[in-house]
Design an enzyme around this catalytic site. Structure first.
Site, PDB file in Angstrom:
ATOM      1  N   CYS A 130       0.707  -1.241   0.007  1.00  0.00           N
ATOM      2  CA  CYS A 130       0.102   0.035  -0.026  1.00  0.00           C
ATOM      3  C   CYS A 130       0.801   1.163  -0.071  1.00  0.00           C
ATOM      4  CB  CYS A 130      -0.839   0.144   1.278  1.00  0.00           C
ATOM      5  SG  CYS A 130      -0.154  -0.450   2.796  1.00  0.00           S
ATOM      6  N   HIS A 254      -2.894   6.318   4.644  1.00  0.00           N
ATOM      7  CA  HIS A 254      -1.577   6.618   4.917  1.00  0.00           C
ATOM      8  C   HIS A 254      -1.156   7.752   4.373  1.00  0.00           C
ATOM      9  CE1 HIS A 254      -1.366   2.279   5.922  1.00  0.00           C
ATOM     10  NE2 HIS A 254      -0.692   1.912   4.851  1.00  0.00           N
TER      11      HIS A 254
END
Lengths: 362, 362
Positions: A130, A254
């Site tokens: 990710c 994130h």
């Protein structure tokens, strides 16, 4: 009439799996049948897909009979065991785990960057980590236009990187702390390791286990996956990459501070302009309006948000940017579904024989 | 008998002020009288100091009559207005605000790094920015032994940097979110600016207002204060410093990923060894034991915690470290009290005339 595909989702009940179902539903991909597969304990769960309620069944080798495409996110061990079975039965697999990512016969694909590589598959295409995905989406347009020499990245990674259990743990700890109780930590930083520490109202500079050079596995992933995606070689010396990965008390999405050096000397405005027209990127960068990417605004989006673009005032060819993306959507399920779209567009769903070098013993 | 000092704390009821009282109480500093000063609305509050309950009074110029030492943390405007009055009355002031920090006649002191500079004061000594303090405590031993050329820092800064109101806002937002309500943001990222965003379960890449080059004022502070402290010149070119500052949902204690380059080529073990014996530093760096600095363990401590010390595997002379410290203690109140201790040890409390160049109009 366009061909319709039989698609299986392996690990359909997890944080990424449920998002794979949702992203697939939203896409234009023609689905003849969707099989939701998971471990025994999830059998019987109902999940809605395009207006129908589907029942989860247990993932066994014969679950893949007649399947064209597999989207997998049930952990590395499950992918290692079951994806060869799916490939043997003629399916192409998009694997969200790290198990096959560094295999030289497995394309590692971020469609905005290297969609053409989907045609090189031998049954398995890997979905990158990710934190790597959002960084290469933001940096590849810069690399193509201005050259790219070095990346120093610090991550601000959400609990969701550890799955729904990580998100649940963060919220439970936050509730405990706010009601004056001790926080009970059972999963983070790494499931199954000796020590567990609270993430709520705290920072954990460990994501995954420690490896060579005292880098965590997450940091190694960012280094080698970035090189494989941008340079075609996980050990490429053409691009230097180094990373520190930190878990922060955010449920999903994130953030990354990305410091990078280029060959050319673009102005920050030129980089902004380049990124504004880049695929998959949304530039949010207007300091006067206090506009910059934030996790709360990125959740649920397929885009990679970029802001805080600035020159290092003392080093020519060095710049900062702040990159934010939903790690479960763009960082996992959404990227995987984009890979399926690329496979279909390029007619590569059945583009290679199951007798591929991937599973040849040599 | 050792001299006892009359000490005033300006802004005694704030997040830093209350910790100044506590740090002073814990110290060996001989206090003849402690005057707790604040704005009108705090007058009458009681604060305990060394077993006695003291009453807060309003800060006016004559509050400083007979005062030897002032510890100030009531905001830049209050320091600008009242500290010259205190200096005129013969006091030496340790100012936690940024108002005087860049003045060439004001020493900017982190006692572990440049304690000797306290003797150079002209009535005012500035306490550096919280994120700068912990970074220079960790890097100065490296600089002295191995040389230091460049710093690239990313911060993970707590709500407490915006005072008690910032901490209260984070907790209130977290409660709201956990009970399914919308988060109400009134202060962060910057009090008084147009837009306020939630910090709970989010990340805010803005600390203080935006300035030249689209850097925030916090980022400029880290650049120029670090140069002033380590090189004696806020514009020094001997050390390159660049920074990205991000607010994270942690109540108290800042984290920092610090990437730096040296002249020499020490091993990470040698850097670890150097820091183990360095003043004010606690090394917590044992990956096998999952030992690394965490905010929850650093709260309330005067130490700067350092871990995750590693080489950049592709750049000789480049390293990472992860630095954590309580921004209200080591980053503010504790460092200020250490400056007072240095002043007393060096006999510099009354070391300079009030007719100093600091307030000369020229």
């Amino acid at each position: 009439m366009a061909k319709k595909y039989v698609i299986a989702i392996l690990g359909a009940t997890g944080a990424v799996g449920t998002r794979m179902v949702a992203q697939l539903a939203k896409s234009d991909i023609p689905v003849a049948e969707l099989r939701l597969l998971a471990s025994k304990r999830s059998v019987g769960q109902q999940i809605e897909f395009r207006g129908r309620s589907l029942t989860v069944s247990e993932a066994v080798p014969d679950s893949f009979n007649g399947v064209d495409i597999v989207l997998a996110s049930a952990g590395g061990k499950v992918s290692a065991r079951l994806l060869p079975e799916a490939v043997k039965r003629g399916a192409v697999c998009v694997d969200n785990t790290s198990y096959f990512r560094m295999n030289e016969h497995v394309p590692l694909v971020v469609p905005e960057v290297n969609a053409a590589e989907v045609s090189q598959h031998h049954g398995i295409i890997a979905n990158p980590n990710c934190s790597t995905i959002q960084m290469v989406v933001a940096l590849n347009p810069v690399r193509k236009r201005y050259g790219l020499n070095q990346i120093v990245v610090s991550t601000y990674q959400s609990a969701g990187g550890a799955g729904q259990a990580g998100i649940d743990e963060l919220y439970r700890e936050a509730s405990e702390h706010l009601s004056g109780q001790a926080m009970t930590s059972q999963i983070l930083p790494v499931k199954g390791q000796d020590h567990h520490y609270p993430l709520a109202f705290n920072l954990l500079p460990q994501i995954d286990v420690f490896e060579e050079g005292d880098y965590t596995h997450e940091e190694w992933k960012m280094i080698h996956e970035t090189k494989k995606i941008l340079c075609g070689d996980k050990n490429s010396r053409a691009l230097k990459v180094t990373a520190t990965c930190v878990r922060v008390p955010v449920p999903i999405t994130h953030g990354e501070t990305v410091y990078f050096t280029t060959d050319a000397t673009p102005t920050p405005a030129a980089i902004r302009e380049t990124l504004t027209t880049a695929p998959g990127v949304v530039v949010q960068d207007d300091p006067k309006q206090q506009l910059y990417p934030q996790p709360v605004n990125a959740v649920g989006s397929q885009a990679t948000f970029v802001g805080r673009i600035r020159s290092d005032m003392e080093n020519a060819r060095a710049y900062h940017m702040w990159v934010v993306a939903d790690n479960l959507v763009k960082g996992a399920a959404g990227n995987a579904v984009q890979i399926v779209e690329a496979l279909i567009q390029r007619g590569a769903v059945h583009g290679s024989p199951a007798s591929a070098p991937l599973f040849m013993k040599n």
